[in-house]
Design a protein around this motif. Structure first.
Motif, PDB file in Angstrom:
ATOM      1  N   LEU A  80       0.828  -1.209   0.000  1.00 19.15           N
ATOM      2  CA  LEU A  80       0.000   0.000   0.000  1.00 19.15           C
ATOM      3  C   LEU A  80       0.863   1.260   0.000  1.00 19.15           C
ATOM      4  CD1 LEU A  80      -2.883  -0.942   2.476  1.00 19.15           C
ATOM      5  CD2 LEU A  80      -3.040  -0.647  -0.009  1.00 19.15           C
ATOM      6  N   THR A  81       1.975   1.221   0.731  1.00 20.78           N
ATOM      7  CA  THR A  81       2.891   2.360   0.729  1.00 20.78           C
ATOM      8  C   THR A  81       3.470   2.573  -0.663  1.00 20.78           C
ATOM      9  OG1 THR A  81       3.464   1.951   3.046  1.00 20.78           O
ATOM     10  CG2 THR A  81       4.965   3.320   1.766  1.00 20.78           C
ATOM     11  N   THR A  82       3.846   1.475  -1.319  1.00 19.73           N
ATOM     12  CA  THR A  82       4.385   1.575  -2.678  1.00 19.73           C
ATOM     13  C   THR A  82       3.339   2.113  -3.643  1.00 19.73           C
ATOM     14  OG1 THR A  82       5.823  -0.311  -2.207  1.00 19.73           O
ATOM     15  CG2 THR A  82       5.544   0.305  -4.510  1.00 19.73           C
ATOM     16  N   LEU A  83       2.096   1.635  -3.510  1.00 22.57           N
ATOM     17  CA  LEU A  83       1.018   2.130  -4.362  1.00 22.57           C
ATOM     18  C   LEU A  83       0.780   3.615  -4.132  1.00 22.57           C
ATOM     19  CD1 LEU A  83      -1.289   1.615  -6.365  1.00 22.57           C
ATOM     20  CD2 LEU A  83      -2.730   0.970  -4.415  1.00 22.57           C
ATOM     21  N   GLY A  84       0.761   4.038  -2.860  1.00 25.18           N
ATOM     22  CA  GLY A  84       0.592   5.455  -2.572  1.00 25.18           C
ATOM     23  C   GLY A  84       1.729   6.287  -3.116  1.00 25.18           C
ATOM     24  N   ALA A  85       2.966   5.766  -3.034  1.00 22.95           N
ATOM     25  CA  ALA A  85       4.118   6.489  -3.573  1.00 22.95           C
ATOM     26  C   ALA A  85       4.025   6.609  -5.088  1.00 22.95           C
ATOM     27  CB  ALA A  85       5.407   5.782  -3.173  1.00 22.95           C
ATOM     28  N   VAL A  86       3.527   5.570  -5.747  1.00 18.25           N
ATOM     29  CA  VAL A  86       3.369   5.627  -7.210  1.00 18.25           C
ATOM     30  C   VAL A  86       2.319   6.667  -7.599  1.00 18.25           C
ATOM     31  CG1 VAL A  86       2.612   4.344  -9.244  1.00 18.25           C
ATOM     32  CG2 VAL A  86       4.155   3.268  -7.590  1.00 18.25           C
TER      33      VAL A  86
END
Length: 286
Positions: A80-86
């Protein structure tokens, strides 16, 4: 004379350039990793010391549903953190690369790193608590207050904020090298702006996109300070488990096993990244 000296000079050059780096890797990477791996097969003694014999008991403990739940929660937070960063970093990287004041904006992006990490996490605690700034604004709009802290979403928000620059910086470097003539060619062939971006521009950012995703996913999974402060014990991640085993519980053997599993996941992510990059490079050569 010169021919006889050439092998000696080559050996000296190899000694000066390779040996220091190899010694550094051996002393500070390979040796500590080997010690942690060895400790993961030992057992906890009566007073918290490491004792034998070598067994797989610590790894079998990881099959407990409690620990599997913690690992899945950590993986979910990382994804989820990676998705938010993207979602946040992709438009931000393009905006920075095309802005005339990009040097100033890049400085503002990395400016928070000049502040202590704990201070930045505590700032989120102040913002999200019931009497904090966010709830005060929500109350003015008759939308609150909400129980924002402590919660999983507070941990997720602070984690995205913390690691967003790690995604933006490599992606920015990739966006800087984009050949925009490919986009013009796509328009000439009748592509819409969206199709032109997806097929002509986005593939050129894949190296930075994948590198940024790995740089966010790995530390986000292992974080424990953010979940400790903003989760207040309600959000237990694998990083918290490792910290507890080496600290309060003093079960270093099980903590080492948890660390090995986390390192294995990190190596798996790096391997997947290298394979994707390698396949992309072969496609370009073809």
């Amino acid at each position: 004379m010169n021919e006889a000296a050439t092998p000696g000079l080559r050996f000296l050059r190899l000694l000066v350039t390779v040996v220091p780096g190899a010694f550094w890797m051996l002393l500070f990477v390979l040796l500590p990793t080997a010690l942690v791996l060895y400790a993961s097969f030992l057992q906890r003694g009566p007073y918290g010391e490491l004792t034998g014999p070598l067994r797989f008991a610590n790894y079998l403990r990881l099959l407990d549903p409690l620990y599997l739940e913690v690992f899945l929660r950590s993986l979910g937070l990382g994804l989820l953190t990676t998705l938010g960063a993207v979602l946040l970093g992709l438009p931000l990287a393009f905006y920075l690369a095309r802005h005339p004041l990009k040097d100033l904006l890049l400085f503002l992006l990395i400016l928070p790193f000049l502040t202590n990490f704990l201070i930045r996490v505590y700032a989120w605690l102040v913002l999200l608590q019931r009497e904090g700034v966010v709830n005060a604004l929500l109350s003015l709009l008759h939308l609150g207050p909400w129980e924002l802290y402590p919660s999983y979403w507070a941990v997720l928000l602070a984690t995205v904020y913390t690691y967003l620059p790690f995604f933006v910086l490599p992606l920015y470097a990739a966006v800087e090298r984009i050949d925009w003539q490919l986009l013009e060619a796509a328009y000439d062939l009748g592509a819409s702006p969206l199709k032109g971006f997806v097929h002509a521009v986005l593939p050129q950012t894949y190296p930075g996109l994948f590198a940024g995703a790995v740089l966010v996913l790995i530390p986000a999974m292992g974080t424990f300070v953010i979940s400790d402060l903003l989760g207040a014990g309600r959000v237990v991640l694998i990083g918290n488990l490792i910290q507890q085993q080496f600290g309060l519980v003093r079960d270093w053997a099980f903590g080492a096993a948890l660390s090995v599993v986390l390192m294995a996941f990190v190596l798996l992510a790096l391997y997947a990244y290298s394979r994707l990059q390698g396949e992309r490079g072969l496609d370009e050569l073809v």
